[in-house]
Motif scaffolding. Structure first.
Motif, mmCIF file in Angstrom:
data_model
loop_
_atom_site.group_PDB
_atom_site.id
_atom_site.type_symbol
_atom_site.label_atom_id
_atom_site.label_comp_id
_atom_site.label_asym_id
_atom_site.label_seq_id
_atom_site.Cartn_x
_atom_site.Cartn_y
_atom_site.Cartn_z
ATOM 1 N N ASN A 60 16.856 9.449 18.155
ATOM 2 C CA ASN A 60 18.059 8.657 18.397
ATOM 3 C C ASN A 60 18.258 7.605 17.299
ATOM 4 N N ILE A 61 17.171 7.008 16.849
ATOM 5 C CA ILE A 61 17.243 6.026 15.757
ATOM 6 C C ILE A 61 17.776 6.688 14.494
ATOM 7 N N GLN A 62 17.278 7.868 14.173
ATOM 8 C CA GLN A 62 17.728 8.584 12.967
ATOM 9 C C GLN A 62 19.181 9.021 13.087
ATOM 10 N N LEU A 63 19.552 9.571 14.241
ATOM 11 C CA LEU A 63 20.930 10.039 14.438
ATOM 12 C C LEU A 63 21.946 8.904 14.328
ATOM 13 N N ASN A 64 21.537 7.717 14.741
ATOM 14 C CA ASN A 64 22.428 6.552 14.687
ATOM 15 C C ASN A 64 22.250 5.716 13.426
ATOM 16 N N LYS A 65 21.437 6.235 12.497
ATOM 17 C CA LYS A 65 21.205 5.578 11.202
ATOM 18 C C LYS A 65 20.751 4.123 11.373
ATOM 19 N N LEU A 66 19.747 3.937 12.232
ATOM 20 C CA LEU A 66 19.233 2.605 12.524
ATOM 21 C C LEU A 66 17.804 2.413 12.027
ATOM 22 N N ASN A 67 17.362 3.275 11.108
ATOM 23 C CA ASN A 67 15.980 3.237 10.616
ATOM 24 C C ASN A 67 15.589 1.867 10.060
ATOM 25 N N ASN A 68 16.490 1.177 9.393
ATOM 26 C CA ASN A 68 16.175 -0.120 8.785
ATOM 27 C C ASN A 68 16.319 -1.295 9.750
ATOM 28 N N GLN A 69 16.856 -1.028 10.930
ATOM 29 C CA GLN A 69 17.135 -2.105 11.870
ATOM 30 C C GLN A 69 16.210 -2.101 13.088
ATOM 31 N N VAL A 70 15.712 -0.919 13.465
ATOM 32 C CA VAL A 70 14.921 -0.791 14.687
ATOM 33 C C VAL A 70 13.464 -0.482 14.362
ATOM 34 N N ASN A 71 12.559 -1.258 14.932
ATOM 35 C CA ASN A 71 11.118 -1.020 14.823
ATOM 36 C C ASN A 71 10.624 -0.547 16.178
ATOM 37 N N VAL A 72 9.919 0.591 16.190
ATOM 38 C CA VAL A 72 9.410 1.143 17.439
ATOM 39 C C VAL A 72 7.949 0.748 17.620
ATOM 40 N N VAL A 73 7.631 0.288 18.822
ATOM 41 C CA VAL A 73 6.258 -0.049 19.182
ATOM 42 C C VAL A 73 5.891 0.808 20.381
ATOM 43 N N ASN A 74 4.928 1.718 20.195
ATOM 44 C CA ASN A 74 4.479 2.579 21.291
ATOM 45 C C ASN A 74 3.312 1.890 21.997
ATOM 46 N N ALA A 75 3.643 1.004 22.930
ATOM 47 C CA ALA A 75 2.634 0.225 23.640
ATOM 48 C C ALA A 75 3.213 -0.277 24.957
ATOM 49 N N ALA A 76 2.317 -0.613 25.861
ATOM 50 C CA ALA A 76 2.719 -1.222 27.133
ATOM 51 C C ALA A 76 2.616 -2.738 27.009
ATOM 52 N N CYS A 77 3.420 -3.444 27.757
ATOM 53 C CA CYS A 77 3.376 -4.911 27.774
ATOM 54 C C CYS A 77 2.728 -5.371 29.070
ATOM 55 N N THR A 78 1.807 -6.307 28.951
ATOM 56 C CA THR A 78 1.131 -6.860 30.113
ATOM 57 C C THR A 78 0.678 -8.276 29.809
ATOM 58 N N ASN A 79 0.406 -9.027 30.844
ATOM 59 C CA ASN A 79 -0.088 -10.386 30.621
ATOM 60 C C ASN A 79 -1.620 -10.430 30.626
ATOM 61 N N ALA A 80 -2.250 -9.263 30.682
ATOM 62 C CA ALA A 80 -3.720 -9.190 30.681
ATOM 63 C C ALA A 80 -4.201 -8.344 29.506
ATOM 64 N N ALA A 81 -5.369 -8.682 28.978
ATOM 65 C CA ALA A 81 -5.967 -7.906 27.899
ATOM 66 C C ALA A 81 -6.722 -6.739 28.521
ATOM 67 N N THR A 82 -6.002 -5.646 28.747
ATOM 68 C CA THR A 82 -6.584 -4.507 29.443
ATOM 69 C C THR A 82 -5.917 -3.217 28.987
ATOM 70 N N LEU A 83 -6.577 -2.110 29.216
ATOM 71 C CA LEU A 83 -5.972 -0.817 28.952
ATOM 72 C C LEU A 83 -5.103 -0.435 30.138
ATOM 73 N N VAL A 84 -3.987 0.221 29.851
ATOM 74 C CA VAL A 84 -3.062 0.636 30.890
ATOM 75 C C VAL A 84 -3.054 2.156 30.937
ATOM 76 N N GLU A 85 -3.258 2.707 32.119
ATOM 77 C CA GLU A 85 -3.237 4.158 32.256
ATOM 78 C C GLU A 85 -1.803 4.623 32.478
ATOM 79 N N MET A 86 -1.387 5.604 31.698
ATOM 80 C CA MET A 86 -0.024 6.141 31.810
ATOM 81 C C MET A 86 -0.062 7.496 32.479
#
Length: 86
Positions: A60-86
């Motif tokens: 979707n980023i490539q199709l919309n030509k947003l490569n220079n504007q959008v940074n993707v982070v493949n991670a979960a957000c939490t308030n604890a320093a822990t591993l998250v099971e997906m």
């Protein structure tokens, strides 16, 4: 059907003082695509923990030509320093 009372129109006026936009749970990127079209100078971080969706998100980023504007982070957000099971 969601109440229109809580819907907010995204416009240049709404985001004029923003320097960045973090979308946590970016999914395939509907929200950041709309915001990026309004302000091409806005830096966007699309945070998505589900590795099964990342391919669609990047496409979707490539199709919309947003490569220079959008940074993707493949991670979960939490308030604890822990591993998250997906």
């Amino acid at each position: 059907k969601p109440s229109t009372k809580y819907k907010r129109k995204i416009s240049k006026k709404n985001i004029q003082n923003w320097i960045g936009f973090n979308e946590i749970g970016a999914n395939f990127g509907l929200n950041y695509c709309q915001i990026a079209r309004i302000d091409a100078g806005l830096k966007i971080f699309a945070i998505e923990p589900n590795y099964k969706i990342i391919g669609s998100l990047l496409t979707n980023i490539q199709l919309n030509k947003l490569n220079n504007q959008v940074n993707v982070v493949n991670a979960a957000c939490t308030n604890a320093a822990t591993l998250v099971e997906m």
